[in-house]
Design a protein around this motif. Structure first.
Motif, mmCIF file in Angstrom:
data_model
loop_
_atom_site.group_PDB
_atom_site.id
_atom_site.type_symbol
_atom_site.label_atom_id
_atom_site.label_comp_id
_atom_site.label_asym_id
_atom_site.label_seq_id
_atom_site.Cartn_x
_atom_site.Cartn_y
_atom_site.Cartn_z
ATOM 1 N N UNK A 44 -4.575 1.069 1.906
ATOM 2 C CA UNK A 44 -4.633 1.973 0.756
ATOM 3 C C UNK A 44 -6.051 2.488 0.584
ATOM 4 N N UNK A 45 -6.180 3.803 0.517
ATOM 5 C CA UNK A 45 -7.468 4.423 0.238
ATOM 6 C C UNK A 45 -7.783 4.213 -1.241
ATOM 7 N N UNK B 258 -2.761 5.250 6.260
ATOM 8 C CA UNK B 258 -3.200 4.865 4.914
ATOM 9 C C UNK B 258 -2.386 5.596 3.856
ATOM 10 N N UNK B 259 -2.164 4.904 2.759
ATOM 11 C CA UNK B 259 -1.539 5.505 1.589
ATOM 12 C C UNK B 259 -2.624 5.954 0.634
ATOM 13 N N UNK B 260 -2.351 7.006 -0.108
ATOM 14 C CA UNK B 260 -3.268 7.382 -1.179
ATOM 15 C C UNK B 260 -3.055 6.400 -2.328
ATOM 16 N N UNK B 261 -3.991 6.361 -3.230
ATOM 17 C CA UNK B 261 -3.837 5.476 -4.394
ATOM 18 C C UNK B 261 -2.615 5.867 -5.203
ATOM 19 N N UNK B 262 -2.373 7.166 -5.291
ATOM 20 C CA UNK B 262 -1.201 7.662 -6.026
ATOM 21 C C UNK B 262 0.095 7.187 -5.350
ATOM 22 N N UNK B 263 0.168 7.312 -4.037
ATOM 23 C CA UNK B 263 1.355 6.849 -3.308
ATOM 24 C C UNK B 263 1.553 5.345 -3.512
ATOM 25 N N UNK B 264 0.465 4.604 -3.449
ATOM 26 C CA UNK B 264 0.541 3.160 -3.646
ATOM 27 C C UNK B 264 1.081 2.816 -5.029
ATOM 28 N N UNK B 265 0.572 3.495 -6.048
ATOM 29 C CA UNK B 265 1.018 3.223 -7.412
ATOM 30 C C UNK B 265 2.508 3.502 -7.582
ATOM 31 N N UNK B 266 3.019 4.489 -6.872
ATOM 32 C CA UNK B 266 4.443 4.807 -6.957
ATOM 33 C C UNK B 266 5.317 3.705 -6.365
ATOM 34 N N UNK B 267 4.880 3.096 -5.264
ATOM 35 C CA UNK B 267 5.702 2.078 -4.610
ATOM 36 C C UNK B 267 5.371 0.652 -5.042
ATOM 37 N N UNK B 268 4.276 0.486 -5.734
ATOM 38 C CA UNK B 268 3.813 -0.853 -6.112
ATOM 39 C C UNK B 268 4.891 -1.708 -6.790
ATOM 40 N N UNK C 44 7.151 -3.441 -4.221
ATOM 41 C CA UNK C 44 6.573 -4.237 -3.140
ATOM 42 C C UNK C 44 6.796 -5.726 -3.375
ATOM 43 N N UNK C 45 7.021 -6.472 -2.296
ATOM 44 C CA UNK C 45 7.107 -7.921 -2.442
ATOM 45 C C UNK C 45 5.773 -8.474 -2.948
ATOM 46 N N UNK C 46 5.831 -9.503 -3.736
ATOM 47 C CA UNK C 46 4.620 -10.084 -4.334
ATOM 48 C C UNK C 46 3.667 -10.655 -3.284
ATOM 49 N N UNK C 47 4.178 -11.004 -2.127
ATOM 50 C CA UNK C 47 3.315 -11.589 -1.103
ATOM 51 C C UNK C 47 2.823 -10.563 -0.072
ATOM 52 N N UNK C 48 3.071 -9.281 -0.310
ATOM 53 C CA UNK C 48 2.625 -8.229 0.616
ATOM 54 C C UNK C 48 1.103 -8.111 0.566
ATOM 55 N N UNK C 49 0.486 -8.152 1.734
ATOM 56 C CA UNK C 49 -0.968 -8.011 1.797
ATOM 57 C C UNK C 49 -1.320 -6.535 1.641
ATOM 58 N N UNK C 50 -2.332 -6.265 0.830
ATOM 59 C CA UNK C 50 -2.780 -4.901 0.573
ATOM 60 C C UNK C 50 -4.263 -4.838 0.877
ATOM 61 N N UNK C 51 -4.633 -3.893 1.739
ATOM 62 C CA UNK C 51 -6.025 -3.724 2.124
ATOM 63 C C UNK C 51 -6.504 -2.402 1.556
ATOM 64 N N UNK C 52 -7.469 -2.466 0.648
ATOM 65 C CA UNK C 52 -8.074 -1.274 0.075
ATOM 66 C C UNK C 52 -9.353 -0.971 0.846
ATOM 67 N N UNK C 53 -9.615 0.321 1.033
ATOM 68 C CA UNK C 53 -10.866 0.700 1.687
ATOM 69 C C UNK C 53 -11.420 1.945 1.025
ATOM 70 N N UNK C 54 -12.711 2.151 1.197
ATOM 71 C CA UNK C 54 -13.348 3.406 0.808
ATOM 72 C C UNK C 54 -14.353 3.749 1.896
ATOM 73 N N UNK C 55 -14.602 5.016 2.057
ATOM 74 C CA UNK C 55 -15.484 5.449 3.138
ATOM 75 C C UNK C 55 -16.925 5.519 2.666
#
Length: 65
Positions: A24-25, A41-51, A54-65
């Motif tokens: 996730x960006x 990568x998903x946008x933050x908006x896309x992530x918020x829509x599917x959050x 998501x299963x509670x144990x799903x690993x989520x990696x956030x990054x910024x450039x």
């Protein structure tokens, strides 16, 4: 104090490819996302829509450039 674990890019790529994790960006700005996003990568908006679905144990990696 909790420390957020850091993993190297190769490990992230492996986890993304196997479906273990989502990439996730962290930018809230869609223009920045379009300019700087990484492959799969998903946008933050896309992530918020599917959050909620998501299963509670799903690993989520956030990054910024």
């Amino acid at each position: 104090m909790d420390v957020t674990p850091r993993i190297d890019p190769q490990e992230v790529q492996s986890r993304i490819q196997t479906g273990e994790a989502l990439l996730v960006c962290a930018y809230d700005d869609e223009e920045k996302f379009r300019a700087l996003h990484l492959e799969k990568a998903l946008s933050r908006h896309q992530f918020q829509e599917i959050q909620p679905s998501l299963p509670k144990d799903k690993e989520i990696v956030f990054y910024c450039a």
